[in-house]
Design a protein around this motif. Sequence first.
Motif, PDB file in Angstrom:
ATOM      1  N   GLY A  23       1.666   1.710   0.428  1.00 43.90           N
ATOM      2  CA  GLY A  23       0.290   1.825   0.896  1.00 43.90           C
ATOM      3  C   GLY A  23      -0.394   3.063   0.368  1.00 43.90           C
ATOM      4  N   SER A  24       0.318   4.191   0.360  1.00 43.90           N
ATOM      5  CA  SER A  24      -0.268   5.436  -0.136  1.00 43.90           C
ATOM      6  C   SER A  24      -0.535   5.358  -1.634  1.00 43.90           C
ATOM      7  N   CYS A  25       0.379   4.720  -2.378  1.00 42.03           N
ATOM      8  CA  CYS A  25       0.149   4.500  -3.817  1.00 42.03           C
ATOM      9  C   CYS A  25      -1.070   3.605  -4.035  1.00 42.03           C
ATOM     10  N   ALA A  26      -1.182   2.543  -3.226  1.00 38.81           N
ATOM     11  CA  ALA A  26      -2.318   1.630  -3.357  1.00 38.81           C
ATOM     12  C   ALA A  26      -3.627   2.344  -3.061  1.00 38.81           C
ATOM     13  N   ALA A  27      -3.646   3.174  -2.035  1.00 41.21           N
ATOM     14  CA  ALA A  27      -4.862   3.933  -1.697  1.00 41.21           C
ATOM     15  C   ALA A  27      -5.225   4.883  -2.834  1.00 41.21           C
ATOM     16  N   HIS A  28      -4.230   5.554  -3.387  1.00 35.19           N
ATOM     17  CA  HIS A  28      -4.467   6.464  -4.510  1.00 35.19           C
ATOM     18  C   HIS A  28      -5.011   5.702  -5.716  1.00 35.19           C
ATOM     19  N   ALA A  29      -4.392   4.562  -6.028  1.00 34.12           N
ATOM     20  CA  ALA A  29      -4.827   3.778  -7.191  1.00 34.12           C
ATOM     21  C   ALA A  29      -6.268   3.306  -7.014  1.00 34.12           C
TER      22      ALA A  29
END
Length: 184
Positions: A23-29
Amino acid sequence: MAAPSTERSLNFDVIVVGAGLMGSCAAHAAASRGARVLLLERFDLLHQRGSSHGESRAIRDTYPQPHYPPMVRLARRLWDDAQRDAGYAVLTPTPHLDLGPRDDPNFRAVVASGATELAPTGAAPRPAWAEAFRVPEGWAAASSELGGVIKATKAVAMFQALAAKMGAVVRDRTEVIDVVAGKK
């Protein structure tokens, strides 16, 4: 923690539910592509209740499914970019070793995906670290240089900080109890 009333009226392009590693990677992306992002976590941001905590998680590019290795290779470049932007490392590159029955279709697919099948014991060339393993009769070993160890908790924190730096709104202790499609 309740969101301030001014945030209730904000519109988001992307809402990510769950602020673990994915989720944190998706938010960053999404934030890095200019989207207005809301990242929600039911518990504290770095809680110990999921799989995205602790000192280590492995990354590798050896999969029998042909669509995974190219995605992992792209992900490695994106990890490098994120670490550069954060100014610190959370991924330690290491060689990866797969062992399996020599004629197993999944093992053969791993080799076909780009892993290097190691020569039998005593044959050359073999990496020095491969001498530490005794491969059973009928089995084979394959290595890849694109393995690694991720410091999971530190990586989650890194991606959350990078997403917030890019304008994402990050909220913990916010439970999603319903999702209702709205009008645009």
